[in-house]
Design a protein around this motif. Structure first.
Motif, short mmCIF file in Angstrom:
data_model
loop_
_atom_site.label_atom_id
_atom_site.label_comp_id
_atom_site.label_asym_id
_atom_site.label_seq_id
_atom_site.Cartn_x
_atom_site.Cartn_y
_atom_site.Cartn_z
N TRP A 71 0.25 -1.06 0.06
CA TRP A 71 0.58 -0.08 -0.27
C TRP A 71 0.79 1.32 0.24
O TRP A 71 0.68 2.44 -0.71
N GLU A 135 -8.51 -7.12 -1.45
CA GLU A 135 -9.26 -6.72 -0.40
C GLU A 135 -8.56 -6.15 0.49
O GLU A 135 -9.21 -4.78 0.99
N ALA A 136 -7.56 -6.02 1.53
CA ALA A 136 -6.65 -5.30 2.00
C ALA A 136 -6.15 -3.88 1.64
O ALA A 136 -6.00 -3.40 1.92
N HIS A 139 -9.13 -2.44 1.38
CA HIS A 139 -9.30 -1.63 2.89
C HIS A 139 -8.21 -0.55 3.71
O HIS A 139 -9.06 0.51 3.42
N ARG A 140 -6.97 -0.26 2.57
CA ARG A 140 -6.32 0.94 3.38
C ARG A 140 -6.36 2.33 2.66
O ARG A 140 -7.24 3.18 2.80
N THR A 142 -9.93 2.71 0.93
CA THR A 142 -10.97 3.10 1.58
C THR A 142 -10.42 4.77 2.53
O THR A 142 -11.25 5.60 2.70
N GLU A 143 -9.79 3.45 3.21
CA GLU A 143 -9.23 4.83 4.71
C GLU A 143 -9.20 6.01 4.18
O GLU A 143 -8.94 6.71 5.16
N VAL A 153 -20.89 0.10 4.10
CA VAL A 153 -19.91 -0.88 5.28
C VAL A 153 -20.26 -2.12 6.18
O VAL A 153 -21.57 -2.11 4.86
N GLY A 184 -19.43 -3.42 -3.45
CA GLY A 184 -19.39 -3.80 -1.56
C GLY A 184 -21.04 -4.25 -1.47
O GLY A 184 -20.80 -5.67 -1.27
N ARG A 213 -13.12 -6.57 -8.37
CA ARG A 213 -13.19 -6.89 -7.41
C ARG A 213 -14.79 -7.78 -6.99
O ARG A 213 -13.91 -9.13 -6.33
N ARG A 332 -18.65 5.60 11.29
CA ARG A 332 -18.66 4.80 10.42
C ARG A 332 -20.06 4.67 8.86
O ARG A 332 -20.60 4.36 8.49
N ASP A 510 -10.50 -9.83 9.73
CA ASP A 510 -11.14 -9.01 10.63
C ASP A 510 -12.61 -9.80 11.09
O ASP A 510 -13.25 -8.92 12.47
#
Length: 665
Positions: A71, A135-136, A139-140, A142-143, A153, A184, A213, A332, A510
């Motif tokens: 990332w 996915e990992a 996730h970074r 989207t943060e 979510v 999602g 995805r 969230r 998770d």
């Protein structure tokens, strides 16, 4: 030129496994804490290398996974004008496909990914599986780019797709999301059995990300197109049985001037300030008779004066079937309403509308930010109410009501659940039951007094040999070689490639960290599955070790989850987990300083536990179980206390009870 990796304060908190407040305290208390090198005053950025050095010098744990490294390299070469392009490029690499012409040249100014980054991506995919690796990284992303895409979510997405399911229980063949973002909602629809997935997003890079995805997760029939669904609907001739959508928020101009005579506005031309009602009618226009649409809406849509006429038409013609107010305890999920709508049927008289106010029942827990809402309970209650409502049953709870259409067609046509549910809630409050709840809560507090185990200092050693025995430790490696312990690592979800494979729950990383229970499924042969007395370790961090919980029994371990199975005659699971996770760091104290910062798998040769007899282990294990039960009881008592306080406050405010206060007499 590649920039050196930087991190925000929130990312530092994740790396160090602490809360955001701890990072703020470090910056105030330690003058030598790294100084910001960029960002803004509200969101400063720090050099990753300096942060890692500071954490290690101060004895703090450092958790940097292989995904973190990839990332950082991605962020260093992304195009600020197209932040999603680098993520799409990485997705094509994980798919084993060449970059399309559209992406060539915009990723770091090159037609291909740098060879070093490409190799790291390949290694990440081989280690975790392509889907889990993506996915990992997603996730970074989207943060870091929360404002760039609407992300629903997972618990909310799962609930939306559950409400979408037909009344006959069959899976939907085709599902459409006209503002799919990173995909999602479509992914959750696929998990519930949808075989054909249609999507569209205004950002071409995000449309590419969503398609990648879904393909990485093995979805067989995926069509995701770029473009504005309201202005340039690429699926205009398609009719489906299900539509899910989290419309973009804050749209200033959704194209009303161009679309004034569009045939989709069956229930009225939406005003400029009502883009959500445009998206709702767009969804309805794509439904077959008997279809269903579920949209995530801002609470203001239920009350805004400008949308009153369209709301009235939706209610009068029986299109709006349910409105669900979700808990807003999590940052969230800040105040979301789910609107469930079905096409009008001329031959059917409009019935009642179901209102559910989950906010009034499920209280957040500030000690667990991000996982405060009890989503499993919300999901079970809301879906049960919806299915029973469709079957003609009346709600029998205090947080839901079935309201006739005629009772809603007033001046404002307010469809806020709290307005219609709490009308009936007041009559259900009984001062006697409030007093009983208060007594029950006090009883639970008293029960905590004796819950913690009694302890004493170890008996003084009489001989040097005894002292040596007391300090003896054994590595997990030795325990594995001796047969006292077995170990295996979880793997990514797999599809039904063989008819002999069984479909079993999958405990992801998770899921395990949040203790929410398995949320996915995988197909495996009758091989290793989690069972009672297994010890689970997450992200190769010894301090995360804990015994498996009942809801996890029978599940397969997912990527990033390590399972330790002790031979109980020689090794107690609670003792093992306690020794690994203790703050004293028994195993970690024998680990070299630099090794913990680059863990990719559990290093059993460098993790040690004390040598104790089986009887001593069991005694310690029972005490650790008592402590775990105490912590659970404490959480229940806190939730119960908040519930009692909320009920008392509501009863007082509603004039249903009067306070008894003798302090001034």
């Amino acid at each position: 030129m590649v920039r050196e990796s930087t991190v925000t304060a929130a990312e530092i908190a994740r790396i160090a496994d602490v809360g955001p407040a701890a990072v703020s305290n470090w910056r105030r208390r330690y003058p030598e804490f790294p100084t910001p090198v960029g960002g803004t005053a509200g969101s400063p950025q720090f050099l990753l290398s300096e942060v890692v050095n500071w954490l290690e010098e101060h004895g703090r744990s450092v958790r940097i996974t292989p995904a973190d490294g990839v990332w950082r390299a991605m962020e260093a070469m992304r195009d600020p004008g197209r932040p999603g392009a680098i993520l799409a490029a990485v997705g094509f690499r994980l798919l084993g496909e060449e970059l399309p012409h559209r992406l060539a040249g915009v990723v770091g100014g090159s037609a291909v990914l740098p060879s070093a980054l490409g190799a790291d991506i390949d290694d990440l995919g081989a280690r975790y599986g392509a889907a889990e690796a993506f996915e990992a990284l997603l996730h970074r992303w989207t943060e870091a780019h929360a404002r760039h895409a609407e992300v629903t979510v997972p618990p909310v997405a799962q609930l939306m797709c559950a409400l979408l399911a037909p009344a006959d229980g069959e899976a939907l063949a085709t599902v459409l999301d006209p503002a799919c973002g990173t995909g999602g909602l479509l992914l959750r629809a696929a998990e519930r059995g949808a075989t054909s997935l249609l999507g569209q997003d205004i950002d071409p890079d995000l449309a590419e990300v969503a398609s990648i995805r879904l393909r990485l997760h093995g979805c067989p029939n995926v069509t995701v197109e770029p473009g504005d669904s309201l202005l340039r609907d690429t699926h205009s001739t398609t009719r489906v049985r299900g539509v899910v959508c989290n419309p973009p928020s804050g749209q200033q101009d959704w194209g009303r001037a161009e679309l004034a005579y569009d045939t989709r506005w069956t229930y009225g031309l939406p005003p400029k300030g009502e883009p959500e009602l445009a998206w709702l009618q767009h969804a309805l226009a794509h439904l077959d008779p008997g279809g269903c649409a579920v949209l995530a809406m801002s609470p203001s849509v239920a009350t805004r004066p400008s949308g009153r006429r369209i709301r009235a038409e939706l209610v009068r013609r029986g299109v709006l079937r349910a409105v669900v107010a979700l808990p807003s305890g999590s940052p969230r999920t800040p105040g979301i309403h789910l609107w469930v709508a079905e096409p009008a049927q001329e031959s059917v008289q409009p019935g009642n509308i179901l209102f559910v106010d989950a906010e009034s029942l499920f209280v957040s827990n500030p000690e667990q930010p991000g996982s405060a809402v009890k989503w499993d309970a919300v999901h079970a209650e809301v879906t049960s109410l919806w299915h029973r409502f469709r079957a003609g049953e009346e709600p029998d709870t205090d947080f839901a009501s079935s309201v006739p259409v005629t009772g809603l067609l007033g001046n404002d046509v307010d469809v806020t659940p709290a307005r219609h549910v709490r009308i009936f809630l007041g009559t259900a409050i009984d001062p006697g039951s409030l007093a009983e709840e208060r007594v029950e809560w006090l009883r639970s507090l008293n029960g905590l007094l004796d819950a913690l185990p009694a302890v004493r200092e170890p008996a003084a050693s009489q001989t040097g040999a005894a002292e040596a025995d007391a300090s003896a430790v054994v590595s997990l490696d030795d325990l594995i070689r001796s047969g006292a312990l077995r170990q295996w690592r979880g793997s990514a979800a797999r599809g039904p490639t063989d008819k002999d494979l069984a479909r079993v729950p999958l405990l992801s990383l998770d899921d395990g960290l949040s203790r929410a229970g398995p949320s996915g499924h995988t197909y495996v042969a009758e091989t290793e599955r989690i069972r009672e007395a297994d010890v689970l370790v997450f992200a190769a961090a010894p301090e995360s070790a804990r015994p498996a919980e009942r809801r996890e029994y029978g599940a397969a371990a997912g990527q990033g989850v390590t399972v330790l199975r002790p031979e109980r005659a020689f090794l107690d699971p609670w003792f093992l987990a306690g020794a690994m996770s203790a703050d004293t760091g028994i195993g970690r104290s024998l680990t070299s300083t630099g090794s913990t910062s680059r863990r990719t798998r559990l290093d059993t040769g460098r993790i040690f536990v004390p040598v104790r007899s089986p009887e001593e282990q069991r005694a310690i294990g029972r005490a650790l179980q008592d402590i775990a039960r105490f912590q659970e009881s404490l959480t229940v008592a806190v939730d119960q206390g908040r519930h009692v306080a909320r009920q008392l406050a509501h009863a007082l405010a509603a004039g249903l009870v009067d306070p008894i206060d003798d302090r001034w007499r």
